[in-house]
Every structure is written in C-alpha cells, then in structure tokens.
Scaffold this motif. Structure first.
Motif, PDB file in Angstrom:
ATOM      1  N   ALA A   1      24.262 -52.157 -61.414  1.00  0.00           N
ATOM      2  CA  ALA A   1      25.042 -50.940 -61.666  1.00  0.00           C
ATOM      3  C   ALA A   1      25.797 -50.510 -60.416  1.00  0.00           C
ATOM      4  O   ALA A   1      26.925 -49.993 -60.505  1.00  0.00           O
ATOM      5  N   ASN A   2      25.213 -50.737 -59.246  1.00  0.00           N
ATOM      6  CA  ASN A   2      25.891 -50.360 -58.011  1.00  0.00           C
ATOM      7  C   ASN A   2      27.167 -51.186 -57.812  1.00  0.00           C
ATOM      8  O   ASN A   2      28.185 -50.677 -57.324  1.00  0.00           O
ATOM      9  N   VAL A   3      27.120 -52.467 -58.181  1.00  0.00           N
ATOM     10  CA  VAL A   3      28.318 -53.302 -58.093  1.00  0.00           C
ATOM     11  C   VAL A   3      29.363 -52.835 -59.102  1.00  0.00           C
ATOM     12  O   VAL A   3      30.550 -52.705 -58.790  1.00  0.00           O
ATOM     13  N   VAL A   4      28.924 -52.553 -60.324  1.00  0.00           N
ATOM     14  CA  VAL A   4      29.850 -52.116 -61.368  1.00  0.00           C
ATOM     15  C   VAL A   4      30.546 -50.821 -60.958  1.00  0.00           C
ATOM     16  O   VAL A   4      31.763 -50.669 -61.114  1.00  0.00           O
ATOM     17  N   ASP A   5      29.790 -49.892 -60.408  1.00  0.00           N
ATOM     18  CA  ASP A   5      30.331 -48.565 -60.108  1.00  0.00           C
ATOM     19  C   ASP A   5      31.123 -48.502 -58.805  1.00  0.00           C
ATOM     20  O   ASP A   5      32.024 -47.679 -58.666  1.00  0.00           O
ATOM     21  N   HIS A   6      30.772 -49.374 -57.840  1.00  0.00           N
ATOM     22  CA  HIS A   6      31.355 -49.210 -56.509  1.00  0.00           C
ATOM     23  C   HIS A   6      32.130 -50.427 -56.016  1.00  0.00           C
ATOM     24  O   HIS A   6      33.199 -50.277 -55.426  1.00  0.00           O
ATOM     25  N   ALA A   7      31.606 -51.632 -56.222  1.00  0.00           N
ATOM     26  CA  ALA A   7      32.301 -52.826 -55.721  1.00  0.00           C
ATOM     27  C   ALA A   7      33.351 -53.316 -56.699  1.00  0.00           C
ATOM     28  O   ALA A   7      34.426 -53.760 -56.308  1.00  0.00           O
ATOM     29  N   ASP A   8      33.020 -53.269 -57.997  1.00  0.00           N
ATOM     30  CA  ASP A   8      33.948 -53.682 -59.061  1.00  0.00           C
ATOM     31  C   ASP A   8      34.450 -55.111 -58.847  1.00  0.00           C
ATOM     32  O   ASP A   8      35.640 -55.398 -58.928  1.00  0.00           O
ATOM     33  N   THR A   9      33.527 -56.040 -58.569  1.00  0.00           N
ATOM     34  CA  THR A   9      33.864 -57.453 -58.398  1.00  0.00           C
ATOM     35  C   THR A   9      32.903 -58.293 -59.243  1.00  0.00           C
ATOM     36  O   THR A   9      31.881 -57.795 -59.728  1.00  0.00           O
ATOM     37  N   MET A  10      33.235 -59.550 -59.398  1.00  0.00           N
ATOM     38  CA  MET A  10      32.267 -60.478 -59.970  1.00  0.00           C
ATOM     39  C   MET A  10      31.013 -60.483 -59.093  1.00  0.00           C
ATOM     40  O   MET A  10      31.081 -60.206 -57.887  1.00  0.00           O
ATOM     41  N   MET A  11      29.892 -60.819 -59.701  1.00  0.00           N
ATOM     42  CA  MET A  11      28.647 -60.829 -58.936  1.00  0.00           C
ATOM     43  C   MET A  11      27.758 -61.971 -59.400  1.00  0.00           C
ATOM     44  O   MET A  11      27.902 -62.494 -60.506  1.00  0.00           O
ATOM     45  N   THR A  12      26.819 -62.335 -58.536  1.00  0.00           N
ATOM     46  CA  THR A  12      25.815 -63.345 -58.861  1.00  0.00           C
ATOM     47  C   THR A  12      24.438 -62.726 -58.705  1.00  0.00           C
ATOM     48  O   THR A  12      24.086 -62.231 -57.626  1.00  0.00           O
ATOM     49  N   LEU A  13      23.684 -62.733 -59.787  1.00  0.00           N
ATOM     50  CA  LEU A  13      22.299 -62.276 -59.758  1.00  0.00           C
ATOM     51  C   LEU A  13      21.402 -63.490 -59.578  1.00  0.00           C
ATOM     52  O   LEU A  13      21.560 -64.499 -60.273  1.00  0.00           O
ATOM     53  N   ARG A  14      20.465 -63.411 -58.637  1.00  0.00           N
ATOM     54  CA  ARG A  14      19.541 -64.523 -58.407  1.00  0.00           C
ATOM     55  C   ARG A  14      18.132 -63.995 -58.213  1.00  0.00           C
ATOM     56  O   ARG A  14      17.914 -63.090 -57.408  1.00  0.00           O
ATOM     57  N   LEU A  15      17.197 -64.550 -58.974  1.00  0.00           N
ATOM     58  CA  LEU A  15      15.778 -64.246 -58.799  1.00  0.00           C
ATOM     59  C   LEU A  15      15.091 -65.520 -58.341  1.00  0.00           C
ATOM     60  O   LEU A  15      15.296 -66.593 -58.926  1.00  0.00           O
ATOM     61  N   SER A  16      14.292 -65.416 -57.293  1.00  0.00           N
ATOM     62  CA  SER A  16      13.621 -66.573 -56.713  1.00  0.00           C
ATOM     63  C   SER A  16      12.143 -66.261 -56.532  1.00  0.00           C
ATOM     64  O   SER A  16      11.773 -65.161 -56.102  1.00  0.00           O
ATOM     65  N   LEU A  17      11.319 -67.226 -56.859  1.00  0.00           N
ATOM     66  CA  LEU A  17       9.875 -67.071 -56.703  1.00  0.00           C
ATOM     67  C   LEU A  17       9.458 -67.646 -55.363  1.00  0.00           C
ATOM     68  O   LEU A  17       9.669 -68.831 -55.094  1.00  0.00           O
ATOM     69  N   ARG A  18       8.886 -66.803 -54.519  1.00  0.00           N
ATOM     70  CA  ARG A  18       8.386 -67.243 -53.220  1.00  0.00           C
ATOM     71  C   ARG A  18       6.860 -67.213 -53.249  1.00  0.00           C
ATOM     72  O   ARG A  18       6.250 -66.750 -54.201  1.00  0.00           O
ATOM     73  N   HIS A  19       6.263 -67.691 -52.154  1.00  0.00           N
ATOM     74  CA  HIS A  19       4.804 -67.769 -52.126  1.00  0.00           C
ATOM     75  C   HIS A  19       4.155 -66.400 -52.280  1.00  0.00           C
ATOM     76  O   HIS A  19       3.145 -66.251 -52.965  1.00  0.00           O
ATOM     77  N   ARG A  20       4.753 -65.379 -51.662  1.00  0.00           N
ATOM     78  CA  ARG A  20       4.158 -64.046 -51.684  1.00  0.00           C
ATOM     79  C   ARG A  20       4.996 -63.022 -52.434  1.00  0.00           C
ATOM     80  O   ARG A  20       4.498 -61.945 -52.752  1.00  0.00           O
TER      81      ARG A  20
END
Length: 242
Positions: free
Chosen positions: A165-184
C-alpha cells in the motif's frame, strides 16, 4: 585516489571488485554501493580486494557495517576475498579478526558450495493499483502455508499489505514482492522504482486508507528497514520463525 567498485554476477552471486586506496572519505559511497548489491538479494556477495590497498585502516570498519546489515536482511553471506599482504595483515588484527576472509575468490566460492543450503523464496511482480494489496496477502498466505508457518500468516499478511500500500500511495511504480525463508526468519521485501525513503513516517498519524501505516510494521516485525537499490529502493521486514 577514490575507491572504485565494479560489480559483476554469475546469476546467483555478486562479485564487487574494489580497486584503489581505501580512505575514510570513501566510506559513505562504498557503503551505498555494497548495500545496493545486498538489495539485489544475491545468494552471496563476494568482495574482491585484490586491487585495493588501505590508506587509512579505520576505513576498514565499513565492512563491519555491511556485514551487520546483511545479517539483519537479507541474510546474504558477505565474503572478503584475495586481499594483498598489507590488507590481509590489517584485516587479521584483533579489531577485524571476525571478518570472513578468503585467500582467493575461488576459495570463497568453494566454501559457499560446501556450506550453502538453498533457502526457498517466492517472488511476484505487482502493479501500483489498490488490488495489489489483496494479491500480496494471498502470496504471503501461500508462502506461510507452503513453508508450514501457520502462526506467521496473520503478521506476514499485515506487513505485505502495508508495504505494498505504501508503494501504491506514494511511489506509484511497479514493484516486486519477495518472501524468503531463512534459518531464523521469514523475510519480506518490496522493491519499487522510487529512491525516496518509505512514507509515511513512523511518527505520523495512522493512515485510515492503508491500515496503520509503517508504525504497524514497526510493531509487528522483528526488524525492518530499507536499502537503496539500482533504480529505486527495497523496503524489508523480518519475522522471527516460531
């Protein structure tokens, strides 16, 4: 002579080749360049020191700063490689002895091959439209279910909602969402095309249209922050795994 940094990659790792004499005045620009490398979320960042010498030993503290950031996010190994005799001696002092130092780039790559355990990740390209927040929640839920993290479904969904939502409201650009699983940790990152720091500020009032803003991220995440990237920035948050 100002320090120079040339970055190359092999598709998984990034190599930052430094050349010239390292001085304290180089610290800010070198830090930004190495943090931009981390923002790309490579599997490892190798810093080639073979063409670098040290004019001011205190400037070596820049590597500690970068390693601390890498440990917070994105969990990327940062390995210092191929120092000359003078640089190796300075990096072996008591103040720097914990820095990961390897005689050659090849030796660092061999270490990664022996030690690396690939951590899964999910990436999604999103448009700067309101419907992207709902899609981001779906992606976060899918990731948590896939990785058997049911307790993190709710906090991960809230965090991705606020970051997108922060990108939509303020940056107004394409974006990449990434979720990564780390050890902790479960790492969440949103990359956009604006270099401006994330907004609204934590001290501002809650945003009715976008939940409770980044104050909510600050309350829920174990840690969070942002890094400059090529052509924009990455805002990231980490949730501790149960």
């Amino acid at each position: 002579m100002a320090i120079r940094c040339e970055v190359s990659g092999d598709g998984a790792n990034l190599v930052a080749a430094l050349s010239g004499g390292l001085q304290l005045t180089d610290s800010a620009s070198l830090r930004e360049q190495l943090l931009k490398c981390l923002a790309e979320q490579p599997e490892a960042l190798l810093v080639d020191l073979s063409a670098m010498w040290v004019d001011q030993p205190l400037a070596l503290s820049i590597f500690k700063v970068v390693l601390r950031q890498a440990a917070r996010w994105p969990g990327t190994p940062v390995l210092l490689c191929a120092p000359g005799p003078q640089t190796r001696e300075l990096l072996s002092t008591a103040a720097n002895h914990r820095l990961p130092l390897y005689p050659t780039v090849a030796a660092a790559l061999a270490h990664l091959h022996d030690e690396r355990s690939t951590m899964p990740s999910i990436s999604e390209e999103l448009l700067p439209v309101s419907g992207s927040t709902r899609h981001a929640r779906d992606v976060a839920t899918e990731a948590c279910v896939r990785w058997d993290l049911p307790d993190l479904v709710a906090p991960a969904s809230l965090i991705v909602t606020e970051l997108v939502a922060n990108v939509v409201d303020h940056a107004d650009t394409m974006m990449t969402l990434r979720l990564s699983l780390r050890h902790r940790y479960l790492s969440i990152a949103v990359r956009d095309g604006s270099p401006q720091p994330p907004s609204p500020s934590l001290s501002g009032p809650p945003q009715a249209a976008t939940g409770r803003g980044l104050r909510l991220v600050n309350e829920i995440a174990y840690s969070w922050g942002y890094l400059p990237s090529t052509g924009g920035k990455v805002v990231w948050a980490a949730l501790r795994r149960p």
